[in-house]
Design an enzyme around this catalytic site. Structure first.
Site, PDB file in Angstrom:
ATOM      1  N   TYR A  49       0.831  -1.201   0.000  1.00  0.00           N
ATOM      2  CA  TYR A  49       0.000   0.000   0.000  1.00  0.00           C
ATOM      3  C   TYR A  49       0.871   1.258   0.000  1.00  0.00           C
ATOM      4  CZ  TYR A  49      -3.533  -3.385   1.593  1.00  0.00           C
ATOM      5  OH  TYR A  49      -4.364  -4.474   1.715  1.00  0.00           O
ATOM      6  N   HIS A 135       0.389 -12.151   1.337  1.00  0.00           N
ATOM      7  CA  HIS A 135      -0.423 -11.230   0.551  1.00  0.00           C
ATOM      8  C   HIS A 135      -0.469 -11.624  -0.920  1.00  0.00           C
ATOM      9  CE1 HIS A 135      -1.447  -6.644  -0.040  1.00  0.00           C
ATOM     10  NE2 HIS A 135      -2.497  -7.437  -0.189  1.00  0.00           N
TER      11      HIS A 135
END
Length: 317
Positions: A49, A135
């Protein structure tokens, strides 16, 4: 699952990494301040992010709070490495408005997982995280990612370096494979168990109940489709157009919401927790008012007859 109490509502901090638009540090802090003041005590981030920006901003905020009063998760699988070729460019190909002076490098090996955690802790400025996820392994090599990454995460947990481990993914097959390893404690299902579509309900959620794995439901608005009272066919849906069958179902659900005087976004926020495997709903916000609105919608009363009508109409799987 380890003795980790996870709150029912979490803030997903992708927006703090300048997802889709640039935020100032002050704007990012204001969002987190609104979340904290309205009782949010579970925060999720990732190196992905904003190429570490989300972790840095979230860590700066959480360092002002008592460490035993919140739960924090981050993710591994993508290392951040120098990217001289990105000088003067932005990471907009990945939807983040940040300088592309570092790049993501896939690494789910034991060494890569440990290095990723160490570097996340450095960015956060904290000495531990409570939950660590693998992830998006499906975006690289899901088979080796899960066969290497999940045991590596479990080793960190067994050493006492993290409290719980799992996978964060949009891919049903990857989620199911991770649960079936018997090594996961908590998984984050992104967009695959929402009011509009529930492909995770067939096998993933039953497997979670069988293995004692908790679930965090993320992307419950399907990237914006369910975030307003009337779904928009041209609205954002993950990485492309809204599939026609998903859009049509959302429109039908919105009509029932109108009849029952239920806000569609409130129903979207509350729906996942009706399943016994789901512990938490994680939702993002790009403005303080949006964060406050999400909390209010999460707590809004919804009559049981509304859910009964959805089931009767065949709109819930």
């Amino acid at each position: 699952m380890p003795d980790l109490l996870v709150p029912r509502l979490a803030y997903g901090a992708a927006n703090l990494g300048n997802l889709y638009r640039e935020l100032s540090d002050e704007e990012a802090w204001a969002i987190l301040d609104a979340a904290w003041e309205h009782g949010v005590r579970f925060y999720d981030t990732a190196p992905h992010y904003g190429l570490g920006l989300s972790e840095r901003r979230l860590g700066a905020f959480l360092r002002t709070k008592p460490r035993d009063e919140y739960v924090l998760s981050t993710k591994v699988g993508r290392l951040l490495v120098p990217n001289p070729a990105g000088e003067g460019a932005l990471d907009t190909d990945n939807d983040f408005v940040v300088p592309a002076t570092v790049r993501r490098e896939w690494d789910a090996s034991a060494a890569g997982v440990r290095r990723s955690l160490d570097e996340s802790l450095e960015r956060l400025g904290l000495d531990h995280v409570d939950v660590l996820y693998l992830h998006d392994p499906e975006r690289n090599d899901p088979e080796s990612g899960i066969s290497e990454g999940i045991p590596a995460l479990a080793a960190l947990r067994d050493e006492g370096l993290v409290g719980a481990v799992g996978i964060g993914s949009m891919d049903v097959a990857a989620l199911l494979a991770a649960v079936r390893t018997g090594l996961t404690d908590l998984i984050m299902i992104a967009g695959r168990y929402t009011l509009a579509e529930q492909p995770a309900a067939e096998e993933v959620l039953p497997a979670c109940l069988e293995h004692g794995v908790g679930v965090v439901a993320a992307s419950v608005f399907n990237s914006g489709l369910l975030a307003r009272a009337v779904p928009d066919r041209d609205g954002r849906y993950e990485y492309g157009a809204v599939p026609p069958e998903v859009f049509d179902r959302a429109v039908d659900i919105a009509e029932i919401c109108r009849r029952f005087e239920v806000e569609l976004p409130a129903a979207a926020l509350q729906f996942p927790l009706r399943h016994p495997a789901v512990r938490t709903v994680a939702v993002g916000a790009s403005r303080p008012e949006q964060m406050i609105q999400n909390v209010e919608r999460f707590e809004a009363p919804i009559p049981e007859t509304f859910w009964t009508e959805l089931r009767t109409r065949g709109l819930l799987g």
